[in-house]
Scaffold this motif. Sequence first.
Motif, PDB file in Angstrom:
ATOM      1  N   ASP A 184      -1.783  14.866 -24.029  1.00  0.00           N
ATOM      2  CA  ASP A 184      -1.504  16.130 -23.335  1.00  0.00           C
ATOM      3  C   ASP A 184      -0.026  16.500 -23.426  1.00  0.00           C
ATOM      4  O   ASP A 184       0.341  17.657 -23.596  1.00  0.00           O
ATOM      5  CB  ASP A 184      -1.970  16.063 -21.870  1.00  0.00           C
ATOM      6  N   MET A 185       0.847  15.458 -23.393  1.00  0.00           N
ATOM      7  CA  MET A 185       2.291  15.716 -23.491  1.00  0.00           C
ATOM      8  C   MET A 185       2.642  16.186 -24.899  1.00  0.00           C
ATOM      9  O   MET A 185       3.508  17.058 -25.074  1.00  0.00           O
ATOM     10  CB  MET A 185       3.027  14.409 -23.158  1.00  0.00           C
ATOM     11  N   GLN A 186       1.970  15.607 -25.898  1.00  0.00           N
ATOM     12  CA  GLN A 186       2.215  16.032 -27.279  1.00  0.00           C
ATOM     13  C   GLN A 186       1.863  17.509 -27.442  1.00  0.00           C
ATOM     14  O   GLN A 186       2.584  18.250 -28.112  1.00  0.00           O
ATOM     15  CB  GLN A 186       1.354  15.186 -28.243  1.00  0.00           C
ATOM     16  N   ARG A 225       5.954  24.020 -26.936  1.00  0.00           N
ATOM     17  CA  ARG A 225       7.335  24.438 -26.662  1.00  0.00           C
ATOM     18  C   ARG A 225       8.132  24.507 -27.959  1.00  0.00           C
ATOM     19  O   ARG A 225       8.907  25.445 -28.174  1.00  0.00           O
ATOM     20  CB  ARG A 225       8.022  23.469 -25.696  1.00  0.00           C
ATOM     21  N   ALA A 226       7.939  23.496 -28.821  1.00  0.00           N
ATOM     22  CA  ALA A 226       8.684  23.474 -30.081  1.00  0.00           C
ATOM     23  C   ALA A 226       8.306  24.673 -30.948  1.00  0.00           C
ATOM     24  O   ALA A 226       9.161  25.243 -31.639  1.00  0.00           O
ATOM     25  CB  ALA A 226       8.401  22.176 -30.833  1.00  0.00           C
ATOM     26  N   ILE A 285       6.485   5.594 -23.238  1.00  0.00           N
ATOM     27  CA  ILE A 285       7.122   6.908 -23.236  1.00  0.00           C
ATOM     28  C   ILE A 285       6.041   7.960 -22.993  1.00  0.00           C
ATOM     29  O   ILE A 285       5.082   8.048 -23.749  1.00  0.00           O
ATOM     30  CB  ILE A 285       7.839   7.159 -24.570  1.00  0.00           C
ATOM     31  N   ASP A 286       6.219   8.705 -21.912  1.00  0.00           N
ATOM     32  CA  ASP A 286       5.211   9.701 -21.540  1.00  0.00           C
ATOM     33  C   ASP A 286       4.892  10.655 -22.683  1.00  0.00           C
ATOM     34  O   ASP A 286       3.784  11.147 -22.799  1.00  0.00           O
ATOM     35  CB  ASP A 286       5.732  10.557 -20.365  1.00  0.00           C
ATOM     36  N   GLU A 287       5.892  10.902 -23.511  1.00  0.00           N
ATOM     37  CA  GLU A 287       5.728  11.958 -24.511  1.00  0.00           C
ATOM     38  C   GLU A 287       4.668  11.616 -25.569  1.00  0.00           C
ATOM     39  O   GLU A 287       4.209  12.489 -26.279  1.00  0.00           O
ATOM     40  CB  GLU A 287       7.059  12.253 -25.188  1.00  0.00           C
ATOM     41  N   SER A 288       4.259  10.334 -25.660  1.00  0.00           N
ATOM     42  CA  SER A 288       3.285   9.993 -26.689  1.00  0.00           C
ATOM     43  C   SER A 288       1.847  10.279 -26.237  1.00  0.00           C
ATOM     44  O   SER A 288       0.930  10.248 -27.047  1.00  0.00           O
ATOM     45  CB  SER A 288       3.432   8.519 -27.104  1.00  0.00           C
ATOM     46  N   ILE A 295       1.921  19.779 -25.110  1.00  0.00           N
ATOM     47  CA  ILE A 295       2.939  20.588 -24.399  1.00  0.00           C
ATOM     48  C   ILE A 295       4.206  20.696 -25.252  1.00  0.00           C
ATOM     49  O   ILE A 295       4.773  21.776 -25.426  1.00  0.00           O
ATOM     50  CB  ILE A 295       3.255  19.954 -23.022  1.00  0.00           C
ATOM     51  N   LEU A 296       4.658  19.550 -25.803  1.00  0.00           N
ATOM     52  CA  LEU A 296       5.891  19.554 -26.604  1.00  0.00           C
ATOM     53  C   LEU A 296       5.711  20.389 -27.870  1.00  0.00           C
ATOM     54  O   LEU A 296       6.620  21.126 -28.274  1.00  0.00           O
ATOM     55  CB  LEU A 296       6.289  18.123 -26.975  1.00  0.00           C
ATOM     56  N   THR A 297       4.532  20.304 -28.486  1.00  0.00           N
ATOM     57  CA  THR A 297       4.282  21.086 -29.702  1.00  0.00           C
ATOM     58  C   THR A 297       4.306  22.576 -29.382  1.00  0.00           C
ATOM     59  O   THR A 297       4.868  23.385 -30.132  1.00  0.00           O
ATOM     60  CB  THR A 297       2.927  20.684 -30.318  1.00  0.00           C
TER      61      THR A 297
END
Lengths: 542, 177
Positions: free
Chosen positions: A493-495, A501-502, A487-490, A497-499
């Motif tokens: 760099d993705m973490q 945005r969240a 899963i890309d989200e792990s 980005i998600l943090t």
Amino acid sequence: MEGFTLLDTGVLIGYIALIAWIGSRFGKNQHSPEDYFLGGRSIPGWAIGLSVMATQASAITFIGAPGWGFEGGLERLVTFLNVPLAMIVLILVLVPVFHRAGIYSIYELLERRFGPNTRTLTALLFLIARGLATGVVLYAPALVLAVVTGWSVNLTIVIMAVLAISYTVLGGISAVIWTDVTQMFVLWLGALLSVIFLVTSLPGGWSDVFAFGAESGLFNAIDLSLNPNVTYSLWAGLFGGFFLHVAYFGTDQSQIQRVLSSPSVPDAQRSLLIGGYLLIPQMLLFLFVGIILATYYQQNGLSAPENLNELLPRYVVETFPSGMAGLVIAGVFAAAMSSLDSALNSLSAVSIRDFYSRYIKRDASDAHYLKASRWATVFWGGYATLFAFFAGNLGPVIEAVNQVGSWFYGALLGTFLLAIFSHRSNARGAMAGLCTGMLAVWATTAFLDISWLYNNTVGVVVSVGVGYLVSLSAPAPSAEALADVIIDESAPDMQAILTARAGSAPEVGHEARLTRRRCLGLLVWFVLMLMMLALLQGWANA
Amino acid sequence: MPEAITLARHIDAQSARERLARLGGANFEPAWVSLWAFGLGALHSEYAAWLLASQALTRPLLLPHAALTERAEKPSDELTLDGGEVPSRAPLSRQWFWERMANPKRWPLTLNESPPTPLWLPCWLGYTAHRQRRLVVLSGLSGQALPQLKPLVLSELKRRAHEGRRQSKRFLEESGG
């Protein structure tokens, strides 16, 4: 001893005609897309789940499980005790991966992960295993018809095969959800009425059943023996049956098809949940019917039929009021036809999609593939018919289906686990693991006298172990090959980005997670069932 | 190329909040994903459903509505994500054929010949806050989770973040120079 009367025959024909009419009226020509894709929003989730159960096992459960109960009481319930645990693994691990990958057939996932050869081999294994199991499913209604008509079983197998192939080729019954649910209730009603008629015919009623069951050790469901040769020990059920059911519900295209076509993960989970909760009570009911029949036979000095699969159909036909027997037999018949329809359909679809269109005739027209799929249905119908002739020698039908699966499914599940969890494994390892896993199962059954329930465990352990070790001899898979399982989200760099945005998005609030709640519920259910069986056994042996 | 249709958002913030809470979401925001709608319908009948596809999607999404209902306003300040180029009709048609064959109930629906319609699909993005951040994509039409859209949304978020960084770097360089 009324036998199958004219009224019963009328009910049987009427019921099947009604189901076929409802199927063709509301199944094939429905114009509401809601019905096509979502099963209709007005239909409750429990009905969808029951419909899944009805097409899965109801007919062969009706025929096979009483034979089990008659012969061994509740001892074989351990085969199904693991189902809630198997469903937890499916809900948490397999279903999210399959759904995210957006695949039509689960063997596609193996192609993306390990290349085309792995897809071809696993799809071939599915065809062999499901084709054989379809033979058993074909045998079940043929046996019922043979009991009812007095014809030979082989003749009724041929008649049933011609019937099943014909309507599948013509488009299938397309049973709608409510007809499946009706069939389910008719079968349960048949079992409950059998219980009532049988118990009331015994002088002491329930106390006779419990006395006979306790005296004969029929309530001993939990055998704690660590000896692997004991076929139905608790450990064989937990460590063997668990893998059997994860493999059966998770890697058999005919079973996972509904899950793949569910509109969302929670919907897919719901259909698995129903099975997770209801399979044990359903088995318990039918095993109890077998125990009550054993009491009845013993008290009346009757000798059991040579083929224990005939027990309940024979009792229903001989004891039920005229008309009622026809209804129950029709329920068995319609449920078996519904299973046959979907099995032949999935066999034909995989044959054409995974083989014919890839190796024999690429880029043909839709009409050509449609024609080819009809021929494939005829072929698989013939294959299943041949195996059905031998199905009666395999013991109770429900065990026969599971035993056939246990030859292949362990190695198949091992390959899927390797694909999902081992990011170092590659095509060479997967093929080696798959082949040695099946060889190991063959060697186990040929040279060791251990419970057949462990066949799947052997297949999983060997295919994962060998698959991983052989993978080390070839380069690691590319990032592209891992796209479906990583899963890309792990990634860091993705973490980030998600943090980020969240952090700027509104909060949701706190509530228990649905998936976690569902899995905990299944775990509690498993413990409750185990405790209930232990208490029953403790009481019987006291 | 026809102008993109913007589908009306049926799931409001409160419903999305409730659904995402059940799926473990801690924060959420609305978003729009651009996709291509191919009409599905029985022969000689109105469109019965739509296949929402793009080159970036491995499997198209089914939209079971007879008509694409449009909302008045276009996506503006909310997060808009590019779903990718229009996919070729032939592979999509073949994909749908396999799906019809595997599921006889879908058999009467065939892919229509008319050109695809670009559209904006309303979504809700949920962010979980457990050991790792996870993304949950909900349909803004039905509220169902759409795991098939996750890879697409993640790669778009990544692309936007990189672009944002490049722009701010360029701005800093220009302002510094």
